[in-house]
Motif scaffolding. Structure first.
Motif, PDB file in Angstrom:
ATOM      1  N   LEU A 266       0.846  -1.188   0.000  1.00  0.00           N
ATOM      2  CA  LEU A 266       0.000   0.000   0.000  1.00  0.00           C
ATOM      3  C   LEU A 266       0.877   1.231   0.000  1.00  0.00           C
ATOM      4  CD1 LEU A 266      -2.875   1.170   0.168  1.00  0.00           C
ATOM      5  CD2 LEU A 266      -2.540   1.323   2.620  1.00  0.00           C
TER       6      LEU A 266
ATOM      7  N   LEU B 134      -3.808  -2.213   6.924  1.00  0.00           N
ATOM      8  CA  LEU B 134      -4.110  -2.001   5.512  1.00  0.00           C
ATOM      9  C   LEU B 134      -3.176  -2.773   4.587  1.00  0.00           C
ATOM     10  CD1 LEU B 134      -4.834   1.838   5.457  1.00  0.00           C
ATOM     11  CD2 LEU B 134      -6.395  -0.058   5.892  1.00  0.00           C
TER      12      LEU B 134
ATOM     13  N   ALA C 287      -3.242   6.951   2.313  1.00  0.00           N
ATOM     14  CA  ALA C 287      -4.382   6.159   1.872  1.00  0.00           C
ATOM     15  C   ALA C 287      -5.348   7.075   1.116  1.00  0.00           C
ATOM     16  CB  ALA C 287      -5.090   5.528   3.068  1.00  0.00           C
TER      17      ALA C 287
ATOM     18  N   GLY D 292      -3.917  -1.637  -3.747  1.00  0.00           N
ATOM     19  CA  GLY D 292      -5.135  -1.603  -2.956  1.00  0.00           C
ATOM     20  C   GLY D 292      -5.410  -2.907  -2.262  1.00  0.00           C
TER      21      GLY D 292
ATOM     22  N   CYS E  99     -11.936  -4.357  -4.951  1.00  0.00           N
ATOM     23  CA  CYS E  99     -10.840  -3.399  -5.111  1.00  0.00           C
ATOM     24  C   CYS E  99     -10.383  -3.403  -6.574  1.00  0.00           C
ATOM     25  CB  CYS E  99      -9.683  -3.776  -4.198  1.00  0.00           C
ATOM     26  SG  CYS E  99      -8.231  -2.728  -4.415  1.00  0.00           S
TER      27      CYS E  99
ATOM     28  N   GLY F  97      -9.451   4.352   6.800  1.00  0.00           N
ATOM     29  CA  GLY F  97      -9.729   3.049   7.371  1.00  0.00           C
ATOM     30  C   GLY F  97     -10.508   3.244   8.657  1.00  0.00           C
TER      31      GLY F  97
ATOM     32  N   LYS G 272      -8.697   6.504   0.979  1.00  0.00           N
ATOM     33  CA  LYS G 272      -9.882   6.622   1.822  1.00  0.00           C
ATOM     34  C   LYS G 272      -9.522   6.224   3.256  1.00  0.00           C
ATOM     35  CE  LYS G 272     -13.137   5.666  -1.932  1.00  0.00           C
ATOM     36  NZ  LYS G 272     -14.249   4.813  -2.406  1.00  0.00           N
TER      37      LYS G 272
ATOM     38  N   TYR H 269      -3.714   1.882   9.759  1.00  0.00           N
ATOM     39  CA  TYR H 269      -4.418   3.154   9.626  1.00  0.00           C
ATOM     40  C   TYR H 269      -4.442   3.896  10.966  1.00  0.00           C
ATOM     41  CZ  TYR H 269      -7.943   6.673   8.878  1.00  0.00           C
ATOM     42  OH  TYR H 269      -8.589   7.882   8.800  1.00  0.00           O
TER      43      TYR H 269
ATOM     44  N   GLU I 269      -5.506   9.066   5.469  1.00  0.00           N
ATOM     45  CA  GLU I 269      -5.960   9.397   4.133  1.00  0.00           C
ATOM     46  C   GLU I 269      -5.339  10.721   3.679  1.00  0.00           C
ATOM     47  OE1 GLU I 269      -9.271  10.746   6.958  1.00  0.00           O
ATOM     48  OE2 GLU I 269      -7.690   9.239   6.829  1.00  0.00           O
ATOM     49  N   TYR I 270      -5.208  10.893   2.378  1.00  0.00           N
ATOM     50  CA  TYR I 270      -4.474  12.045   1.845  1.00  0.00           C
ATOM     51  C   TYR I 270      -5.150  13.376   2.146  1.00  0.00           C
ATOM     52  CZ  TYR I 270      -7.773  12.688  -2.059  1.00  0.00           C
ATOM     53  OH  TYR I 270      -8.877  12.942  -2.825  1.00  0.00           O
TER      54      TYR I 270
ATOM     55  N   ILE J 229      -0.166   5.800   8.824  1.00  0.00           N
ATOM     56  CA  ILE J 229      -0.726   6.260   7.557  1.00  0.00           C
ATOM     57  C   ILE J 229      -2.117   6.834   7.819  1.00  0.00           C
ATOM     58  CG2 ILE J 229      -1.868   4.103   6.883  1.00  0.00           C
ATOM     59  CD1 ILE J 229      -0.824   4.649   4.007  1.00  0.00           C
TER      60      ILE J 229
ATOM     61  N   HIS K  73       3.769   8.158   1.887  1.00  0.00           N
ATOM     62  CA  HIS K  73       2.593   7.425   1.434  1.00  0.00           C
ATOM     63  C   HIS K  73       1.337   7.983   2.086  1.00  0.00           C
ATOM     64  CE1 HIS K  73       3.172   4.285   4.947  1.00  0.00           C
ATOM     65  NE2 HIS K  73       2.752   5.451   5.396  1.00  0.00           N
TER      66      HIS K  73
END
Length: 687
Positions: free
Chosen positions: A11, A655, A632, A601, A608, A636, A634, A674, A680-681, A678, A630
């Motif tokens: 990921l 993840l 994600a 993914g 996915c 988690g 979306k 998650y 989400e962006y 990491i 890095h």
């Protein structure tokens, strides 16, 4: 294993990371009450001397020792301490202490700097940085110590140890600035000490509530055996919350206090001494009346409902109950020598009153009041103050009179409500400190705190959060003396770093400055502080922060997504090209035709559309560390660690993982969780 050969990626996605703007003013948190900048800087190096007067106080010597050790441990920079009769003009010198220090007193007199009980006052300090001199002048020893904490934050190896010239006058807005947590287990003692010294002291907390449960008892070894059996039962059966015999719910088992261990007295003495050396008052929390598992595990005959599974409420009508409680109190007191003991008394609800012998023909309010007064009388005779949770002092919070509830079995059972106001006002001593944690509802919370104030109590925000509705209005209308956020899970780096840092920082700011940060402001502070906090709490410095060069790895041959990839529903074309930075780390972001990202993914909700791995990314050299950029696409899922006290590490989604394969075939796995390493962006909280 001579060098890294390949990496298997499960990921990863290169994203547009937030580039922090250069700070215009020095970063000190919480922000000082008054600060003015001057031209120039003080260059800290091995020639810098810490000056002490001829007859230095023990506190002044401890400040010098603290700074010397801190500079060596964090920056490998040795400073020397020297006895002096004055502060030389052309030698780089640091002087720290109270205004009674003759070197500091003369310095302040020469520059007409006032350090008085009015300004900066109790726990206050003045910090002056000139090109050859740094002076910290505290009104008292605590103030001098907090001035040193501000200086620590100004010292930055990355800036060449150049401390900007400035003048700070600073003081706390609240006298009680605490945190509430569980005692650490033996494997987390080093983390606890880092948290105390490099978080609590650094950000100017001064109180620490510590719940034990598994405290070593020489007088009653049976309760230690009972505690161990209780912990094993709950952990082996993976029980997060304990249900009673008739299915009524009782939460807060707290089997993760001390990691479920029996905490020996010598270890406890060491923790107490270390905490107090950092100007933090160590306050033991001993759950009594309710949540009293540690007392009752081996003594069900003393329980209000003795036939329960692991009872937690004791029988106040049995004299032997208090023989046990006071014996345990005495052992805590002998070891800790506390100024205050927190006696718990929250959530007094987990039992059916009609099945309890101790409730027969007794008014529950009188029973509660009698217990509080009995414990209060015993402790105050020993010169120890009392604190308790305030929920049962509030009928508005706990209801009026006896309440009827329905168990999971369908059976009706009775529970006590709050204590009537007049009885609270007339019968409970007013020098008990109340931890008011019933504040979340803006309207009802105000009524609760006004009720406690009307009854005559001092109160703090218990279970405090970084965002309290109507903060400014509430602290102006009610005489709160402070607050304390809480940890309700094991004391370790993983849990604190993942779940608690943001709230702790927000509370530190509110309690020191009196001002509550907005969500956006707090997120910005957290982003700036997080690399330093992570270094401090882990006790480790990344090689890149120690001077090792950061060399980007070319991923372009592995790009598998880009401008025309609409599967992620994100704006990849807007991703910057060139060098982007995350604090001291720099990454080269490139494009290859219409591709500029490595995307993989996993299956979540639904199918996915991405490959589940990218293989064969070559490092081809011996390196000190790997740094991954890095994010994600979306979010988690994540839940608080106390939801699974038997395995808090499983409360964040796994993840995927990186596999690092060495030349000889040895494989090392790096999990991607998650909310741990990491996000989400679109999220910049705690990144």
């Amino acid at each position: 294993m001579n060098f890294l050969k390949t990496i298997l990626v499960f990921l990863a996605i290169v994203i547009n990371i937030h580039i922090l703007q250069a700070r215009k003013t020095p970063f000190i948190f919480p922000e000082p009450q008054e600060m003015s900048l001057s031209v120039g800087s003080f260059s800290l190096d091995s020639e810098t001397q810490i000056l002490l007067p001829q007859y230095a106080s023990d506190a002044d010597r401890e400040l010098a020792k603290f700074l010397v050790n801190d500079m060596v441990d964090k920056y490998y920079l040795p400073l020397q301490t020297k006895i002096a009769t004055d502060i030389p003009a052309n030698t780089k010198s640091i002087v720290m202490g109270t205004i009674d220090n003759p070197l500091i007193k003369r310095f302040c007199e020469d520059r007409d700097i006032d350090v008085t009980i009015k300004s900066p006052g109790k726990e206050g300090y003045v910090l002056i940085v000139e090109e050859n001199t740094i002076v910290i002048a505290g009104w008292d020893d605590a103030g001098a110590f907090y001035g040193l904490q501000s200086l620590r934050q100004l010292i930055d190896k990355q800036e060449g140890f150049k401390v900007p010239c400035l003048t700070i006058r600073d003081w706390p807005d609240f006298e009680f600035r605490g945190i509430r947590l569980f005692v650490p287990g033996s494997e987390n003692v080093a983390f606890f000490k880092r948290f105390v010294k490099d978080f609590m002291a650094l950000y100017k907390f001064n109180k620490l509530f510590v719940e034990f449960n598994g405290f070593r008892s020489d007088r009653h070894p049976e309760i230690n055996a009972g505690w161990s059996l209780f912990v094993k039962d709950l952990n082996y059966t993976q029980t997060p919350e304990l249900d009673g015999l008739y299915g009524y719910n009782r939460n807060s088992n707290h089997q993760d206090a001390g990691d479920g261990e029996i905490i020996d007295k010598e270890l406890t003495r060491n923790l107490v001494q270390f905490t107090r050396q950092n100007f933090i008052d160590f306050i033991p929390e001993i759950p009594t009346l309710s949540h009293a598992y540690a007392l009752l595990n081996a003594h069900p005959e003393l329980a209000a409902y003795p036939h329960d599974i692991w009872p937690d409420v004791y029988d106040t009508s049995n004299p032997k109950t208090y023989e046990l409680v006071f014996d345990v109190f005495d052992e805590y007191i002998d070891v800790i020598q506390p100024k205050m003991i927190h006696i718990g008394h929250d959530e007094w609800r987990g039992f059916p009153m009609q099945k309890s012998p101790s409730f027969k023909d007794v008014d529950y309010a009188d029973l509660y009041i009698s217990d509080v007064n009995r414990l209060y009388g015993y402790l105050t005779k020993k010169g120890i103050k009392v604190a308790l949770w305030g929920d049962y002092l509030l009928e508005r919070a706990r209801g009026k009179g006896i309440k009827t509830k329905t168990a999971l079995t369908g059976e009706k059972y009775l529970n006590p409500g709050g204590i009537p106001f007049e009885k609270v006002k007339e019968s409970i001593p007013k020098d008990i400190l109340v931890l008011n944690w019933m504040w979340a509802d803006a309207v009802g919370g105000k009524e609760n705190e006004k009720t406690l104030e009307k009854a005559g109590f001092n109160q703090i925000f218990g279970n405090m959060k970084s965002e309290i509705p109507g903060w400014s209005e509430r602290i102006s209308e009610t005489d709160f003396i402070g607050g304390a956020p809480s940890s309700w899970a094991a004391t370790n780096e993983y849990i604190f770093g993942r779940d608690l840092v943001k709230d702790f920082l927000g509370c530190a700011n509110s309690l020191w400055t009196g001002n509550q940060l907005s969500e956006e402001e707090l997120n910005q502070k957290v982003r700036e502080l997080m690399p330093y906090i992570r270094r401090n709490l882990s006790g480790k410095t990344e090689p890149s922060s120690d001077g090792d060069p950061v060399i980007p790895i070319d991923l372009s041959s592995h790009f598998n997504s880009g401008v025309n990839d609409h599967r992620m529903d994100m704006d990849l074309p807007s991703m910057p090209v060139g060098q982007v930075s995350s604090y001291r780390k720099k990454f080269n972001v490139e494009q290859k035709s219409d591709k500029n990202a490595v995307v993989v993914g996993i299956k979540g909700e639904g199918e996915c559309p991405f490959n589940n791995s990218v293989k064969g990314i070559s490092v081809g050299r011996n390196v000190s560390s790997l740094i991954f950029l890095h994010a994600a696409v979306k979010p988690g899922s994540i839940s608080y660690a106390w939801c699974m006290p038997y395995n808090p590490y499983a409360t964040a989604d796994l993840l995927g993982w990186y596999e690092v394969i060495y030349e000889d075939g040895f494989t090392e796995t790096i999990p991607i969780q998650y909310g741990v390493n990491i996000r989400e962006y679109t999220s910049f909280e705690n990144c």
